[in-house]
Design a protein around this motif. Structure first.
Motif, PDB file in Angstrom:
ATOM      1  N   VAL A 101       2.361   1.736  -3.390  1.00 54.36           N
ATOM      2  CA  VAL A 101       1.339   2.231  -4.315  1.00 54.36           C
ATOM      3  C   VAL A 101       1.071   3.715  -4.057  1.00 54.36           C
ATOM      4  O   VAL A 101       1.041   4.530  -4.970  1.00 54.36           O
ATOM      5  CB  VAL A 101       0.034   1.406  -4.167  1.00 54.36           C
ATOM      6  CG1 VAL A 101      -1.119   2.090  -4.891  1.00 54.36           C
ATOM      7  CG2 VAL A 101       0.241  -0.003  -4.717  1.00 54.36           C
ATOM      8  N   THR A 102       0.925   4.035  -2.761  1.00 57.01           N
ATOM      9  CA  THR A 102       0.626   5.406  -2.389  1.00 57.01           C
ATOM     10  C   THR A 102       1.725   6.349  -2.837  1.00 57.01           C
ATOM     11  O   THR A 102       1.481   7.349  -3.505  1.00 57.01           O
ATOM     12  CB  THR A 102       0.463   5.524  -0.861  1.00 57.01           C
ATOM     13  OG1 THR A 102      -0.492   4.560  -0.452  1.00 57.01           O
ATOM     14  CG2 THR A 102       0.017   6.909  -0.469  1.00 57.01           C
ATOM     15  N   LEU A 103       2.952   5.973  -2.475  1.00 57.83           N
ATOM     16  CA  LEU A 103       4.079   6.823  -2.853  1.00 57.83           C
ATOM     17  C   LEU A 103       4.187   6.934  -4.366  1.00 57.83           C
ATOM     18  O   LEU A 103       4.471   7.990  -4.905  1.00 57.83           O
ATOM     19  CB  LEU A 103       5.385   6.258  -2.263  1.00 57.83           C
ATOM     20  CG  LEU A 103       5.512   6.452  -0.745  1.00 57.83           C
ATOM     21  CD1 LEU A 103       6.735   5.698  -0.226  1.00 57.83           C
ATOM     22  CD2 LEU A 103       5.615   7.930  -0.400  1.00 57.83           C
ATOM     23  N   ALA A 150       0.836  -1.202   0.000  1.00 54.58           N
ATOM     24  CA  ALA A 150       0.000   0.000   0.000  1.00 54.58           C
ATOM     25  C   ALA A 150       0.871   1.252   0.000  1.00 54.58           C
ATOM     26  O   ALA A 150       0.612   2.219  -0.714  1.00 54.58           O
ATOM     27  CB  ALA A 150      -0.923   0.006   1.208  1.00 54.58           C
ATOM     28  N   ILE A 204      -5.472   8.878   0.660  1.00 58.33           N
ATOM     29  CA  ILE A 204      -4.491   9.907   0.285  1.00 58.33           C
ATOM     30  C   ILE A 204      -4.085   9.736  -1.170  1.00 58.33           C
ATOM     31  O   ILE A 204      -4.087  10.676  -1.952  1.00 58.33           O
ATOM     32  CB  ILE A 204      -3.249   9.842   1.213  1.00 58.33           C
ATOM     33  CG1 ILE A 204      -3.642  10.298   2.623  1.00 58.33           C
ATOM     34  CG2 ILE A 204      -2.115  10.713   0.682  1.00 58.33           C
ATOM     35  CD1 ILE A 204      -2.610   9.987   3.685  1.00 58.33           C
ATOM     36  N   ALA A 205      -3.796   8.475  -1.500  1.00 62.24           N
ATOM     37  CA  ALA A 205      -3.353   8.192  -2.861  1.00 62.24           C
ATOM     38  C   ALA A 205      -4.409   8.602  -3.879  1.00 62.24           C
ATOM     39  O   ALA A 205      -4.115   9.269  -4.869  1.00 62.24           O
ATOM     40  CB  ALA A 205      -3.045   6.705  -2.997  1.00 62.24           C
ATOM     41  N   ARG A 262      -5.015  12.393  -4.325  1.00 61.80           N
ATOM     42  CA  ARG A 262      -4.005  13.016  -5.174  1.00 61.80           C
ATOM     43  C   ARG A 262      -4.353  12.780  -6.640  1.00 61.80           C
ATOM     44  O   ARG A 262      -4.192  13.644  -7.482  1.00 61.80           O
ATOM     45  CB  ARG A 262      -2.621  12.420  -4.889  1.00 61.80           C
ATOM     46  CG  ARG A 262      -2.096  12.724  -3.509  1.00 61.80           C
ATOM     47  CD  ARG A 262      -1.673  14.160  -3.355  1.00 61.80           C
ATOM     48  NE  ARG A 262      -0.684  14.551  -4.338  1.00 61.80           N
ATOM     49  CZ  ARG A 262       0.090  15.624  -4.201  1.00 61.80           C
ATOM     50  NH1 ARG A 262      -0.019  16.380  -3.143  1.00 61.80           N
ATOM     51  NH2 ARG A 262       0.957  15.936  -5.136  1.00 61.80           N
ATOM     52  N   LEU A 263      -4.854  11.568  -6.917  1.00 68.78           N
ATOM     53  CA  LEU A 263      -5.228  11.231  -8.289  1.00 68.78           C
ATOM     54  C   LEU A 263      -6.332  12.152  -8.793  1.00 68.78           C
ATOM     55  O   LEU A 263      -6.289  12.628  -9.919  1.00 68.78           O
ATOM     56  CB  LEU A 263      -5.728   9.778  -8.340  1.00 68.78           C
ATOM     57  CG  LEU A 263      -4.788   8.746  -8.957  1.00 68.78           C
ATOM     58  CD1 LEU A 263      -5.520   7.423  -9.115  1.00 68.78           C
ATOM     59  CD2 LEU A 263      -4.247   9.223 -10.288  1.00 68.78           C
ATOM     60  N   PHE A 305       1.768   6.706  -6.563  1.00 66.24           N
ATOM     61  CA  PHE A 305       0.741   7.626  -7.052  1.00 66.24           C
ATOM     62  C   PHE A 305       1.149   9.075  -6.808  1.00 66.24           C
ATOM     63  O   PHE A 305       1.004   9.935  -7.647  1.00 66.24           O
ATOM     64  CB  PHE A 305      -0.604   7.367  -6.345  1.00 66.24           C
ATOM     65  CG  PHE A 305      -1.449   6.339  -7.045  1.00 66.24           C
ATOM     66  CD1 PHE A 305      -1.619   6.410  -8.424  1.00 66.24           C
ATOM     67  CD2 PHE A 305      -2.086   5.329  -6.336  1.00 66.24           C
ATOM     68  CE1 PHE A 305      -2.411   5.474  -9.073  1.00 66.24           C
ATOM     69  CE2 PHE A 305      -2.873   4.394  -6.973  1.00 66.24           C
ATOM     70  CZ  PHE A 305      -3.034   4.457  -8.348  1.00 66.24           C
ATOM     71  N   MET A 306       1.667   9.282  -5.586  1.00 66.77           N
ATOM     72  CA  MET A 306       2.032  10.644  -5.216  1.00 66.77           C
ATOM     73  C   MET A 306       3.124  11.173  -6.136  1.00 66.77           C
ATOM     74  O   MET A 306       3.080  12.302  -6.594  1.00 66.77           O
ATOM     75  CB  MET A 306       2.472  10.715  -3.753  1.00 66.77           C
ATOM     76  CG  MET A 306       1.292  10.616  -2.804  1.00 66.77           C
ATOM     77  SD  MET A 306       1.786  10.533  -1.095  1.00 66.77           S
ATOM     78  CE  MET A 306       1.898  12.246  -0.715  1.00 66.77           C
ATOM     79  N   LEU A 344      -4.269   5.485   3.792  1.00 69.79           N
ATOM     80  CA  LEU A 344      -3.237   5.567   2.749  1.00 69.79           C
ATOM     81  C   LEU A 344      -3.858   5.584   1.363  1.00 69.79           C
ATOM     82  O   LEU A 344      -3.491   6.389   0.504  1.00 69.79           O
ATOM     83  CB  LEU A 344      -2.257   4.383   2.883  1.00 69.79           C
ATOM     84  CG  LEU A 344      -1.235   4.510   4.032  1.00 69.79           C
ATOM     85  CD1 LEU A 344      -0.432   3.228   4.148  1.00 69.79           C
ATOM     86  CD2 LEU A 344      -0.319   5.696   3.789  1.00 69.79           C
ATOM     87  N   PHE A 345      -4.822   4.706   1.176  1.00 70.61           N
ATOM     88  CA  PHE A 345      -5.476   4.654  -0.137  1.00 70.61           C
ATOM     89  C   PHE A 345      -6.229   5.939  -0.435  1.00 70.61           C
ATOM     90  O   PHE A 345      -6.227   6.432  -1.566  1.00 70.61           O
ATOM     91  CB  PHE A 345      -6.407   3.435  -0.238  1.00 70.61           C
ATOM     92  CG  PHE A 345      -5.675   2.198  -0.650  1.00 70.61           C
ATOM     93  CD1 PHE A 345      -5.115   2.111  -1.917  1.00 70.61           C
ATOM     94  CD2 PHE A 345      -5.537   1.119   0.210  1.00 70.61           C
ATOM     95  CE1 PHE A 345      -4.415   0.982  -2.309  1.00 70.61           C
ATOM     96  CE2 PHE A 345      -4.846  -0.027  -0.167  1.00 70.61           C
ATOM     97  CZ  PHE A 345      -4.278  -0.095  -1.427  1.00 70.61           C
ATOM     98  N   THR A 397       1.606  11.738  -9.570  1.00 69.25           N
ATOM     99  CA  THR A 397       0.667  12.840  -9.688  1.00 69.25           C
ATOM    100  C   THR A 397       1.288  14.167  -9.268  1.00 69.25           C
ATOM    101  O   THR A 397       0.674  15.201  -9.371  1.00 69.25           O
ATOM    102  CB  THR A 397      -0.566  12.589  -8.809  1.00 69.25           C
ATOM    103  OG1 THR A 397      -0.111  12.366  -7.478  1.00 69.25           O
ATOM    104  CG2 THR A 397      -1.342  11.398  -9.291  1.00 69.25           C
TER     105      THR A 397
END
Lengths: 188, 287
Positions: A12-14, A9, B11-12, B15-16, A16-17, B8-9, A20
């Motif tokens: 994935v989060t990092l 997770a 946040i992700a 941002r998207l 995406f960040m 976390l998701f 984006t």
């Protein structure tokens, strides 16, 4: 197991960040200049706006401008008043925008000092009227600063700018718009 | 644990969402002060001054006419056979500080004034509900002395007017001005009458088109100050702005093109049909 999920997770989060986060590719300025010039046999009229907000995305070539009409400065106070009151009705239509693309973004090497050219095409909105505009822009990259210059002409009647018959000889129907902006890398 | 995952998701994905609605100029607007302009088309409402000042180094040349009474009928061409006039101008020392001079046929009067705009209506960082301008006029009548044999003093020729003009542009079209005014006459006909005359002016302008406005102006003189035959001045006018010129066409019951005359010397009454047609022409020159 849970640790793996968290790790996944987090990645994935990092990811995406990072993906984006456009700071890597956005160049912008809040002090771009737009000049307009109307030439007729009777009178030349010119005004400058030094507070133009503009930005482009170095990856996609997306280009944007946002201009407050009341920030145009004229040499004569009365001209400025009439421009805002009578022609642009800037209380009702405070902003003009342009959204378009730098068509040959890939040909502009922002990492290397030099002069590059590209067509620009997009939509110009003034007084709630949107029209297609295209022109050729010159990009001069020097020490990380990207200077862009372009000009094009517009016809005021296309944007519902009414010109009374009595002043028609003083206002050209081909108004030259010149853009000059120094973009810097947006590191935020 | 699951909560952390969800967070976390979230946040992700948030941002998207931002990224999909790509706007390169997404910074919040920088707060600035937005000053109101063009509360009136020109620096006169009809007879009296508006809060507007001419810009620095600009000269606003003014010619004003007030004709005879409409009630004069066709014999007097509805008043056009007679006219009083003032020729003068306003000059901008700065954008807010103006001086002016004029000469009127009424009592062969020279007038001068100093006008200073000290508050500007604005929104944004500085919020100011009104624009306010102070104006002090002085007039010198130069008629031959009615009784040349007696001792006459130059000071008797002088009169002064001080006004606080407060205006608000309420909407793009509608502006309202209040003008508390005091007129001081160095000499009056009798001790029964006051040397200081207090009045309150009201000015209203409504835009009809971007270049034309309808103006209304009324000065209410507080009671028991003037001779019984004096009346308040009421004026209705149109401003037509054509670029460098502003034409003000109006109907009024006063012949006086300066403050002391139209506030304290008006005798004609609208209800008697004693209305005059008049105009001001303003032409701005740049230096």
């Amino acid at each position: 197991m849970n640790k793996i999920i968290i790790l996944f997770a987090a990645i994935v989060t990092l990811g995406f960040m990072a993906f984006t986060n456009h700071s890597g590719g956005v160049y912008k300025t809040n002090t771009g200049n737009i000049n307009f010039f109307s030439h007729t046999a009777v009178e030349d009229i010119a005004a400058d706006n030094h507070k133009v907000k503009t930005a482009f995305d170095a990856k996609t070539g997306k280009l944007q401008f946002s201009v407050l009409i009341k920030d145009f400065e004229f040499p004569k106070a009365l001209m400025q008043e009439h421009f805002n009151e009578n022609y642009m009705e800037s209380t009702t239509y405070p902003k003009s925008t342009f959204t378009g693309t730098i068509d040959k973004m890939s040909a502009v090497n922002l990492a290397k000092d030099g002069t590059y050219k590209s067509t620009i095409s997009g939509k110009l909105t003034m007084k709630d009227v949107t029209k297609d505009v295209s022109t050729i822009a010159t990009f001069v990259v020097k020490g990380g600063v990207v200077n862009a210059k372009a000009s094009f002409t517009i016809n005021p009647t296309d944007y519902h700018i009414a010109i009374p018959k009595t002043v028609a000889p003083k206002i050209s129907n081909e108004i030259k718009i010149s853009v000059d902006a120094d973009y810097t890398h947006d590191t935020k | 644990m699951n909560k952390i995952l969800i967070l976390l998701f979230l946040i992700a994905t948030s941002r998207l969402c931002v990224a999909q609605d790509l706007d390169l100029l997404d910074e919040p607007e920088v707060k600035t002060t937005d000053y109101t302009t063009a509360t009136f088309k020109t620096n006169r409402v009809v007879n009296g001054h508006s809060i507007e000042t001419v810009a620095k180094n600009e000269f606003d040349f003014k010619i004003s006419h007030r004709f005879g009474f409409l009630s004069g009928g066709p014999y007097d061409m509805f008043g056009l056979d007679q006219a009083t006039m003032r020729i003068g101008g306003d000059y901008g020392i700065t954008d807010n500080l103006n001086v002016g001079l004029g000469r009127s046929t009424v009592d062969k009067t020279y007038d001068g004034f100093v006008k200073y705009k000290f508050l500007k209506q604005s929104t944004g960082v500085t919020n100011m509900p009104v624009t306010a301008t102070w104006i002090s006029h002085m007039g010198i009548t130069t008629l031959k002395w009615p009784q040349p044999d007696r001792k006459n003093y130059f000071s008797s020729r002088l009169h002064y007017t001080h006004q606080l003009l407060i205006a608000r542009k309420i909407t793009e079209g509608l502006s309202i001005q209040l003008s508390p005014t005091v007129v001081h006459k160095n000499i009056v006909d009798s001790t029964k009458f006051k040397n200081d005359i207090f009045s309150l002016g009201l000015g209203v302008r409504q835009k009809l088109t971007t270049r034309t406005t309808l103006n209304l102006e009324y000065y209410y003189v507080l009671p028991n100050q003037l001779e019984a035959d004096k009346t308040n001045v009421l004026s209705v006018g149109f401003d037509i702005e054509t670029g460098g010129h502003v034409f003000q066409l109006f109907f009024t019951n006063s012949s006086g093109p300066f403050e002391k005359a139209f506030i304290t010397d008006t005798k004609a009454k609208w209800l008697d049909g004693n209305i005059r047609f008049g105009f001001n022409i303003a032409r701005v020159f740049n230096f």
